[in-house]
Design a protein around this motif. Structure first.
Motif, mmCIF file in Angstrom:
data_model
loop_
_atom_site.group_PDB
_atom_site.id
_atom_site.type_symbol
_atom_site.label_atom_id
_atom_site.label_comp_id
_atom_site.label_asym_id
_atom_site.label_seq_id
_atom_site.Cartn_x
_atom_site.Cartn_y
_atom_site.Cartn_z
ATOM 1 N N CYS A 157 -16.642 9.181 -2.071
ATOM 2 C CA CYS A 157 -17.153 8.555 -0.841
ATOM 3 C C CYS A 157 -18.628 8.924 -0.696
ATOM 4 O O CYS A 157 -18.985 9.895 -0.022
ATOM 5 C CB CYS A 157 -16.348 9.018 0.364
ATOM 6 S SG CYS A 157 -14.679 8.368 0.407
ATOM 7 N N TRP B 60 -21.013 3.300 0.250
ATOM 8 C CA TRP B 60 -21.190 2.699 1.577
ATOM 9 C C TRP B 60 -22.212 1.554 1.509
ATOM 10 O O TRP B 60 -21.982 0.470 2.042
ATOM 11 C CB TRP B 60 -21.659 3.767 2.568
ATOM 12 C CG TRP B 60 -22.037 3.196 3.907
ATOM 13 C CD1 TRP B 60 -21.199 2.820 4.904
ATOM 14 C CD2 TRP B 60 -23.363 2.905 4.368
ATOM 15 N NE1 TRP B 60 -21.919 2.311 5.968
ATOM 16 C CE2 TRP B 60 -23.248 2.355 5.666
ATOM 17 C CE3 TRP B 60 -24.635 3.060 3.820
ATOM 18 C CZ2 TRP B 60 -24.348 1.975 6.412
ATOM 19 C CZ3 TRP B 60 -25.741 2.672 4.560
ATOM 20 C CH2 TRP B 60 -25.587 2.138 5.848
ATOM 21 N N LEU C 298 -15.971 4.047 6.054
ATOM 22 C CA LEU C 298 -17.150 4.852 5.765
ATOM 23 C C LEU C 298 -18.265 4.477 6.736
ATOM 24 O O LEU C 298 -18.523 3.292 6.973
ATOM 25 C CB LEU C 298 -17.624 4.629 4.337
ATOM 26 C CG LEU C 298 -16.870 5.361 3.223
ATOM 27 C CD1 LEU C 298 -17.507 5.045 1.876
ATOM 28 C CD2 LEU C 298 -16.840 6.858 3.462
ATOM 29 N N VAL D 131 -22.680 10.218 4.405
ATOM 30 C CA VAL D 131 -21.627 9.373 4.953
ATOM 31 C C VAL D 131 -20.597 10.239 5.670
ATOM 32 O O VAL D 131 -20.500 11.446 5.418
ATOM 33 C CB VAL D 131 -20.917 8.543 3.859
ATOM 34 C CG1 VAL D 131 -21.829 7.491 3.295
ATOM 35 C CG2 VAL D 131 -20.356 9.437 2.768
#
Length: 600
Positions: free
Chosen positions: A494, A499, A576, A587
């Motif tokens: 992530c 994102w 996110l 994020v």
């Protein structure tokens, strides 16, 4: 499947802690590959695009929606050319006009567009917005008589009027011309006798733009007005043709805050309008943004959660015309004063809303078995009518069922109610059926929202009727209450790059849901309860990555208690979000749902 949904039970979750099932969004593999090759997309992003129904050859327009590619012919709207002719006639003849707007963001942004266009044409257009409590929604015979007595010859209603048959009949009787600009559903095929009625949801409109908010319809009207004025030769060295693009921020406000389907032309309005808004040239929006301490380019978050609620606050618990005056105003001192008043009203609104929701939760959990209710109807004395719709929406999120909140005025012997529904449950149709049965003084709406007036002593009968009427729909909706996941990720995966990649799908909203990511077997570390019932924590998994996370308004729910308990691995689904605090450009994971593998 055609709707982009795959088999139920993603990660084995058939019942999360909120009672939902998880499934992976399904996408045609061939379309995914073609998106990858033709657009140069990553596989997850190409899959997400295909899962949203974007076919081969449509991806470029979807990722880069432009007005040039998607603007409809104004003449495709029934009565649009007639409306433009009537309004330009009035300008040329300097007839006294008034714009009559609804008290929400869509009404305010629609009115502001017309005011600004007329100002550019050298005409000062007054605004009239009915008071939510004393006058109710939309035009009334009394309001039209008042405007006529004050000298108005032509009224333009925006975001209201299409269903105001009594008021429109009154206008015809007293010789008041009316042009209706609306988007709400209309009953039957009879068109009221008015100078013009523009509504993409009237039965004979061939525009195919029924998903537009009133602000979008108004923006198309501005194009028709420019075209009509150009045809008449009104533009010259002393009167330049207005550049409509400068008001796209107002059209986007209505599209986003009215929670319309962000597809096709409407998606272009939102996308391009946010770009215009990011320049912060509208004094009212700039003043509100500063008070809300927002920063960066405009986004659907800024519009839906910072600006929109403040503009709406005037219509909910203050003076109903504040929002329209703010968005159409250019005088610096006046704009700053209006913004400050709306900001203060919004703070008061949040406190009133909190009190209503807390009281409603207590009544619901002490007085009914929620599992047995097809539709939760909760009522109490003196709940403010300006916040019951918001409260109904919050309670619907909590209980995953249609909810109607009724505030009772004992002195007037009437209860005013507002409802919000679950996908698959047509609440407006059920409320209309209750009205037809004589259980309501007034009522109507659409599938996902409804409003009503009821005698207090009829509330128990109304509750029983709605529960019986909606039982089958609610049961089917509960069985299909799923979260659609776009991709499985690890905490270390992530990243800001992930994102940013998925931000190419923005703006998000109905018709284009914000991507949901799932992370399996994560551990909760350092959970902390925050003011407002939120929970903040860190998520960690076997990959060694750690991810900051937050869950909103969950502290007193099963999911919140599970987060605060820490022990054992869980599965999470969420979004996110950018984390730019102190320039870190990271994020954060916004948790939507939780599943305990031991209980799945």
């Amino acid at each position: 499947m055609a709707d982009g949904s795959g088999p139920i039970g993603f990660l084995g979750v058939t019942r999360s802690l909120s009672g939902r099932r998880w499934r992976e969004r399904a996408a045609d593999a061939d379309v995914v590959r073609r998106h990858q090759l033709s657009l140069g997309l990553s596989e997850p992003l190409a899959r997400a695009l295909a899962a949203r129904g974007v076919g081969d050859g449509q991806g470029e327009t979807y990722l880069n929606p432009t007005l040039k590619a998607l603007f409809p012919d104004p003449s495709s709207f029934a009565d649009m050319d007639r409306a433009a002719a009537v309004l330009v006639d009035a300008l040329e003849r300097k007839r006294p006009m008034v714009v009559f707007a609804d008290y929400d963001v869509d009404g305010a942004s629609s009115a502001a567009q017309l005011v600004r266009w007329c100002r550019a044409m050298g005409y000062d257009l007054p605004i009239y917005v009915p008071d939510r409590i004393t006058e109710g929604y939309g035009p009334s015979p009394a309001a039209f008589r008042r405007l006529k007595a004050e000298g108005a010859e032509l009224v333009v209603t925006v975001d209201c009027g299409a269903a105001a048959h009594d008021a429109l009949a009154c206008a015809a009787e007293i010789g008041l011309d009316v042009v209706v600009i609306d988007h709400h559903l209309m009953r039957g095929e009879e068109i009221p006798k008015v100078a013009a009625l523009v509504n993409p949801n009237r039965h004979d409109c061939g525009s195919g733009q029924g998903h537009l908010a009133a602000a979008g319809v108004t923006f198309v009207l501005l194009a028709a007005l420019n075209r009509e004025a150009r045809r008449r030769g009104l533009f010259n060295e002393s009167l330049a043709e207005p550049d409509l693009r400068q008001w796209l921020d107002l059209a986007a406000m209505g599209a986003i805050c009215d929670v319309t389907q962000l597809v096709g032309f409407n998606r272009a309005i939102a996308a391009q309008g946010l770009k215009v808004m990011s320049q912060w040239r509208n004094p009212g929006l700039k003043a509100l943004m500063d008070l809300a301490k927002g920063s960066g380019p405009a986004s659907t978050f800024h519009v839906g959660f910072l600006l929109g609620p403040r503009i709406n606050a005037g219509g909910r618990i203050g003076r109903s015309d504040l929002g329209a005056r703010l968005l159409s105003g250019d005088e610096p001192e006046e704009v700053l004063a209006l913004a400050a008043e709306l900001d203060a009203l919004n703070a008061s609104r949040k406190e009133v809303e909190r009190e209503v929701i807390e009281a409603a939760v207590t009544l619901i959990e002490r007085g009914m078995n929620v599992d047995d209710e097809a539709c939760i109807l909760v009522a109490a004395d003196d709940w403010h009518p300006g916040v019951i719709g918001i409260a109904a929406g919050r309670l619907r999120e909590r209980y995953r069922k249609p909810v109607i909140v009724v505030g009772v005025d004992r002195a007037a012997n009437v209860g005013k109610g507002s409802g919000r529904s679950q996908p698959g449950v047509n609440l407006g149709r059920a409320v209309q059926a209750a009205f037809d049965e004589g259980l309501l003084l007034a009522g109507g709406g659409h599938a996902m929202a409804a409003g009503l007036s009821v005698r207090p002593d009829t509330i128990p009968e109304l509750r029983a009727f709605l529960n019986a009427r909606l039982a089958a729909e609610s049961e089917a909706a509960a069985a299909d209450d799923c979260l659609d996941v776009d991709a499985l990720v690890t905490t270390s995966g992530c990243t800001r790059a992930l994102w940013q990649d998925f931000q190419r799908l923005a703006p998000f909203g109905p018709g284009n849901p914000e991507p949901l990511f799932a992370a399996a077997n994560v551990r909760v570390e350092r959970p902390m309860a925050l003011r407002g019932g939120h929970v903040r924590c860190t998520l960690a998994d076997s990959s060694g990555g750690k991810l900051k996370a937050v869950a909103w308004r969950v502290e007193d729910t099963e999911a919140g208690r599970r987060l605060l308990a820490e022990g054992g691995a869980i599965h999470v689904v969420g979004r996110l979000k950018a984390d730019d605090w102190q320039g870190r450009e990271g994020v954060e994971f916004e948790i939507e749902d939780i599943s305990d593998p031991r209980r799945t």
